[in-house]
Design a protein around this motif. Sequence first.
Motif, PDB file in Angstrom:
ATOM      1  N   ARG A 139     -12.254   7.205   7.881  1.00 13.44           N
ATOM      2  CA  ARG A 139     -11.047   6.693   8.533  1.00 13.44           C
ATOM      3  C   ARG A 139     -10.009   7.781   8.802  1.00 13.44           C
ATOM      4  O   ARG A 139      -8.820   7.617   8.511  1.00 13.44           O
ATOM      5  CB  ARG A 139     -10.422   5.572   7.693  1.00 13.44           C
ATOM      6  CG  ARG A 139     -11.384   4.432   7.393  1.00 13.44           C
ATOM      7  CD  ARG A 139     -11.664   3.588   8.616  1.00 13.44           C
ATOM      8  NE  ARG A 139     -10.540   2.759   8.931  1.00 13.44           N
ATOM      9  CZ  ARG A 139     -10.356   1.532   8.411  1.00 13.44           C
ATOM     10  NH1 ARG A 139     -11.236   1.036   7.565  1.00 13.44           N
ATOM     11  NH2 ARG A 139      -9.321   0.823   8.752  1.00 13.44           N
ATOM     12  N   PRO A 195       0.804  -1.230   0.000  1.00 11.22           N
ATOM     13  CA  PRO A 195       0.000   0.000   0.000  1.00 11.22           C
ATOM     14  C   PRO A 195       0.831   1.272   0.000  1.00 11.22           C
ATOM     15  O   PRO A 195       0.490   2.235  -0.693  1.00 11.22           O
ATOM     16  CB  PRO A 195      -0.813  -0.106   1.294  1.00 11.22           C
ATOM     17  CG  PRO A 195      -0.868  -1.557   1.601  1.00 11.22           C
ATOM     18  CD  PRO A 195       0.403  -2.165   1.064  1.00 11.22           C
ATOM     19  N   ASP A 196       1.937   1.291   0.740  1.00 11.26           N
ATOM     20  CA  ASP A 196       2.704   2.544   0.779  1.00 11.26           C
ATOM     21  C   ASP A 196       3.364   2.826  -0.567  1.00 11.26           C
ATOM     22  O   ASP A 196       3.513   3.981  -0.958  1.00 11.26           O
ATOM     23  CB  ASP A 196       3.713   2.567   1.942  1.00 11.26           C
ATOM     24  CG  ASP A 196       4.615   1.354   1.970  1.00 11.26           C
ATOM     25  OD1 ASP A 196       4.151   0.257   1.609  1.00 11.26           O
ATOM     26  OD2 ASP A 196       5.790   1.494   2.351  1.00 11.26           O
ATOM     27  N   ALA A 221      -3.685   4.157   8.341  1.00  9.71           N
ATOM     28  CA  ALA A 221      -2.313   4.626   8.171  1.00  9.71           C
ATOM     29  C   ALA A 221      -1.720   4.066   6.883  1.00  9.71           C
ATOM     30  O   ALA A 221      -1.074   4.793   6.121  1.00  9.71           O
ATOM     31  CB  ALA A 221      -1.472   4.221   9.380  1.00  9.71           C
ATOM     32  N   LEU A 222      -1.972   2.788   6.626  1.00  9.54           N
ATOM     33  CA  LEU A 222      -1.496   2.179   5.379  1.00  9.54           C
ATOM     34  C   LEU A 222      -1.996   2.952   4.168  1.00  9.54           C
ATOM     35  O   LEU A 222      -1.263   3.170   3.202  1.00  9.54           O
ATOM     36  CB  LEU A 222      -2.016   0.744   5.273  1.00  9.54           C
ATOM     37  CG  LEU A 222      -1.219  -0.369   5.947  1.00  9.54           C
ATOM     38  CD1 LEU A 222      -2.017  -1.660   5.921  1.00  9.54           C
ATOM     39  CD2 LEU A 222       0.109  -0.555   5.249  1.00  9.54           C
ATOM     40  N   MET A 223      -3.256   3.379   4.230  1.00  8.98           N
ATOM     41  CA  MET A 223      -3.848   4.074   3.088  1.00  8.98           C
ATOM     42  C   MET A 223      -3.264   5.462   2.897  1.00  8.98           C
ATOM     43  O   MET A 223      -3.520   6.110   1.892  1.00  8.98           O
ATOM     44  CB  MET A 223      -5.367   4.174   3.252  1.00  8.98           C
ATOM     45  CG  MET A 223      -6.065   2.867   2.926  1.00  8.98           C
ATOM     46  SD  MET A 223      -7.836   3.059   2.953  1.00  8.98           S
ATOM     47  CE  MET A 223      -8.148   2.829   4.672  1.00  8.98           C
ATOM     48  N   ARG A 224      -2.515   5.969   3.880  1.00 10.19           N
ATOM     49  CA  ARG A 224      -1.848   7.266   3.733  1.00 10.19           C
ATOM     50  C   ARG A 224      -0.375   7.089   3.413  1.00 10.19           C
ATOM     51  O   ARG A 224       0.419   8.036   3.566  1.00 10.19           O
ATOM     52  CB  ARG A 224      -2.001   8.091   5.020  1.00 10.19           C
ATOM     53  CG  ARG A 224      -3.245   8.962   5.056  1.00 10.19           C
ATOM     54  CD  ARG A 224      -4.455   8.168   5.353  1.00 10.19           C
ATOM     55  NE  ARG A 224      -5.638   8.989   5.564  1.00 10.19           N
ATOM     56  CZ  ARG A 224      -6.761   8.497   6.069  1.00 10.19           C
ATOM     57  NH1 ARG A 224      -6.842   7.236   6.426  1.00 10.19           N
ATOM     58  NH2 ARG A 224      -7.810   9.275   6.207  1.00 10.19           N
ATOM     59  N   GLY A 225       0.013   5.876   3.055  1.00 10.74           N
ATOM     60  CA  GLY A 225       1.403   5.680   2.671  1.00 10.74           C
ATOM     61  C   GLY A 225       2.349   5.467   3.831  1.00 10.74           C
ATOM     62  O   GLY A 225       3.564   5.524   3.676  1.00 10.74           O
ATOM     63  N   ILE A 226       1.793   5.222   5.033  1.00 12.16           N
ATOM     64  CA  ILE A 226       2.628   4.967   6.201  1.00 12.16           C
ATOM     65  C   ILE A 226       2.923   3.468   6.260  1.00 12.16           C
ATOM     66  O   ILE A 226       2.036   2.654   6.018  1.00 12.16           O
ATOM     67  CB  ILE A 226       1.903   5.442   7.479  1.00 12.16           C
ATOM     68  CG1 ILE A 226       1.711   6.961   7.430  1.00 12.16           C
ATOM     69  CG2 ILE A 226       2.664   5.026   8.729  1.00 12.16           C
ATOM     70  CD1 ILE A 226       0.767   7.500   8.492  1.00 12.16           C
ATOM     71  N   ARG A 254      -1.116  15.344  -1.055  1.00 12.89           N
ATOM     72  CA  ARG A 254      -0.132  14.578  -1.787  1.00 12.89           C
ATOM     73  C   ARG A 254      -0.165  14.898  -3.280  1.00 12.89           C
ATOM     74  O   ARG A 254       0.625  14.340  -4.039  1.00 12.89           O
ATOM     75  CB  ARG A 254      -0.436  13.101  -1.560  1.00 12.89           C
ATOM     76  CG  ARG A 254       0.727  12.204  -1.614  1.00 12.89           C
ATOM     77  CD  ARG A 254       0.289  10.847  -1.172  1.00 12.89           C
ATOM     78  NE  ARG A 254       0.610  10.636   0.201  1.00 12.89           N
ATOM     79  CZ  ARG A 254       1.821  10.320   0.634  1.00 12.89           C
ATOM     80  NH1 ARG A 254       2.795  10.155  -0.203  1.00 12.89           N
ATOM     81  NH2 ARG A 254       2.033  10.146   1.913  1.00 12.89           N
ATOM     82  N   PHE A 300      -7.758  10.174  11.455  1.00 18.27           N
ATOM     83  CA  PHE A 300      -7.147   9.950  12.757  1.00 18.27           C
ATOM     84  C   PHE A 300      -7.871  10.867  13.735  1.00 18.27           C
ATOM     85  O   PHE A 300      -7.520  12.028  13.909  1.00 18.27           O
ATOM     86  CB  PHE A 300      -5.643  10.189  12.680  1.00 18.27           C
ATOM     87  CG  PHE A 300      -5.019   9.320  11.624  1.00 18.27           C
ATOM     88  CD1 PHE A 300      -5.072   7.932  11.741  1.00 18.27           C
ATOM     89  CD2 PHE A 300      -4.463   9.863  10.493  1.00 18.27           C
ATOM     90  CE1 PHE A 300      -4.549   7.115  10.755  1.00 18.27           C
ATOM     91  CE2 PHE A 300      -3.940   9.058   9.501  1.00 18.27           C
ATOM     92  CZ  PHE A 300      -3.985   7.679   9.637  1.00 18.27           C
ATOM     93  N   VAL A 307       0.513   4.267  -2.750  1.00 19.46           N
ATOM     94  CA  VAL A 307       0.296   5.672  -2.387  1.00 19.46           C
ATOM     95  C   VAL A 307       1.428   6.522  -2.955  1.00 19.46           C
ATOM     96  O   VAL A 307       1.199   7.590  -3.523  1.00 19.46           O
ATOM     97  CB  VAL A 307       0.213   5.831  -0.853  1.00 19.46           C
ATOM     98  CG1 VAL A 307       0.267   7.300  -0.457  1.00 19.46           C
ATOM     99  CG2 VAL A 307      -1.054   5.178  -0.319  1.00 19.46           C
ATOM    100  N   TYR A 326       2.763  12.424   4.375  1.00 20.41           N
ATOM    101  CA  TYR A 326       3.780  11.559   4.970  1.00 20.41           C
ATOM    102  C   TYR A 326       4.668  10.940   3.890  1.00 20.41           C
ATOM    103  O   TYR A 326       4.165  10.401   2.900  1.00 20.41           O
ATOM    104  CB  TYR A 326       3.118  10.440   5.772  1.00 20.41           C
ATOM    105  CG  TYR A 326       4.111   9.538   6.459  1.00 20.41           C
ATOM    106  CD1 TYR A 326       4.632   9.874   7.694  1.00 20.41           C
ATOM    107  CD2 TYR A 326       4.553   8.369   5.850  1.00 20.41           C
ATOM    108  CE1 TYR A 326       5.559   9.073   8.323  1.00 20.41           C
ATOM    109  CE2 TYR A 326       5.489   7.561   6.462  1.00 20.41           C
ATOM    110  CZ  TYR A 326       5.985   7.921   7.704  1.00 20.41           C
ATOM    111  OH  TYR A 326       6.911   7.120   8.305  1.00 20.41           O
ATOM    112  N   GLU A 368      -4.847   0.322   9.451  1.00 18.36           N
ATOM    113  CA  GLU A 368      -5.180   0.237   8.031  1.00 18.36           C
ATOM    114  C   GLU A 368      -5.316   1.633   7.418  1.00 18.36           C
ATOM    115  O   GLU A 368      -4.891   1.878   6.287  1.00 18.36           O
ATOM    116  CB  GLU A 368      -6.459  -0.555   7.829  1.00 18.36           C
ATOM    117  CG  GLU A 368      -6.679  -0.911   6.373  1.00 18.36           C
ATOM    118  CD  GLU A 368      -7.917  -1.757   6.168  1.00 18.36           C
ATOM    119  OE1 GLU A 368      -7.771  -2.977   6.103  1.00 18.36           O
ATOM    120  OE2 GLU A 368      -9.016  -1.189   6.098  1.00 18.36           O
TER     121      GLU A 368
END
Lengths: 247, 292
Positions: free
Chosen positions: A91, A75-76, B179-184, A157, A93, A79, A107, B177
């Motif tokens: 979703r 996934p990273d 976080a994964l979707m934000r490229g972390i 991004r 934070f 992205v 990020y 998950e």
Amino acid sequence: MSEAPLLSVRAVDAGYGHVDVLENVSLDVGDRKIVALVGRNGAGKSTLLRTISGLIRPRRGQIAFAGANLAGARPDAIVGAGLLHVAEGRRLFRRQTVDDNLELGRYGLRLTQAEHARRIERIHALFPILREKRGLHAGSLSGGQQQMLAIAQAMMRAPKLLMLDEPSLGLAPVLVDQVLDAIASLRAEGVAILLVEQMVERALEIADDAYVLQNGRIIASGPAREIAAGDALRAAYMGEHGAAARA
Amino acid sequence: MDLDTLAHGLVAGSLYALVAVSFNILYRPSNVFNFAQGELVMVGAMTFASAMSVAGMPWIVAFAATLALVGMICLVEERIAVAPILKRAQTGTAWVITTLAVSLIISNLVGRIWGPDPILVKPPEPLSMDSLNVAGVRISSYEVALVICTVALVAMVERAYQTLQGKAVMAVAEDREAALMRGIDPGRLGRWSFFIGGAFAGMTGVVAAPILYASTSLGPDLLLKGFAAAAVGSIGNNRGALIAGYIIGLTEAFGAALLSPGYQEAVIFLVVLGVLLLRPEGLFGRPSARTV
Ligand SMILES: Nc1ncnc2c1ncn2[C@@H]1O[C@H](COP(=O)(O)OP(=O)(O)O)[C@@H](O)[C@H]1O
Ligand SMILES: [Mg+2]
């Protein structure tokens, strides 16, 4: 379309554990296009987005994005290639502030201070409420504000393609319009969009192309206007008491 | 009330707070509680003591070497005892067993290397363990420095979570998950957190050594009270850990002074039990909750 599309999904099968959900799914998203993906609850729309963004490994098939093969990529990395997924339910934070959520949106990107500030500035111009609420926890925002933050976070991004999963879910009608208008204005900035939306009529109004998913299979595709007028859409929503038409 | 007892409590409480913070550093991105943490503190103390007294290294060199070594041990632990379990099931709890196993393995190995005799460790110049009389309280300059450094260290750790990498760790803690979707990459942050949490445990051993002596039996006691401080202060909350460390240190000191030393452990765990019965999530709310 003569040149290769920005995103090209070819003959993908995917699912969860022993559950098969998607079967032989193919889909294209062209540069700077809005593509709507519609179909009733449980058809597999979210599963398809999750497969494209690498949260689920496809069992079969190819996924090409901007010339690179992404099937099975992490996934990273996906992205990093400029393909962003704003998930169902947003979703965010919730325990971090609005500003922190925006910062997390970039990020891993090397941005100069000036470029970072410029992107924040542009987002505040698009969604002024996010400036007003900048120090508050994301969890304290209303549903509409959270949706704007989720989209804004992805915009940090400067993605090539944005996948939005039910952005209008749970929003008041005025806000639905506001969010869909914002989505349409993103295309004007050069972002391609793959849109999953329960407000089917509204989605087809702003989309260029559309795909209809039923039981994990694409049963129709074409220009959004033709899909809106065709029978496949009605067939796909049959039994849901015209939920499609209500939008 | 006896001011010496207060000083004792603050010194012991500082050590418990440091252990609790080292727990939290690992816990945040992984939701794993490392039961080998007490033994890592012990390895830190023993390594440092040997580097100073046997190898004759300068203080700062011995300090850096100890942090690097214990950090590496913790990273290896993550690779072999934690990552494989989380890979199979993100919400699995088999790490309770595997980290306990690592704890026992370390404890056994260390017993072979060093033997049971405690090693005396001197504080770095110009600090010393000689008692000073500060406004009627007997406390050494090293102990004063320890209490001040503890507060400063916790503030530093909290500042680290204000950086983008720190915010990413908090993001993983909240929704892996998402976080994964934000490229972390949660795996990468997890490895770093284990290395840093291990180094922090090693550092705790270094600073504890002049007070407790470096001894192979250091681990279980610090594990238990550090764990208690983390739980009372709300797991994942470092400011909570600091305050809870002092609550436990002071309870222990006054319990020993007012009752008899035999009851001090019982008093601590009565307090811990009382807090957790009334507030199961600890005194300071949800893990990692922040007020604006
Ligand atoms: N985590 C999961 N495990 C097993 N099955 C799932 C999971 N998530 C979704 N499904 C199943 O996959 C199918 C498609 O779901 P989904 O992709 O969420 O549909 P949609 O987004 O179109 O409403 C449904 O039958 C659903 O029950
Ligand atoms: Mg869905």
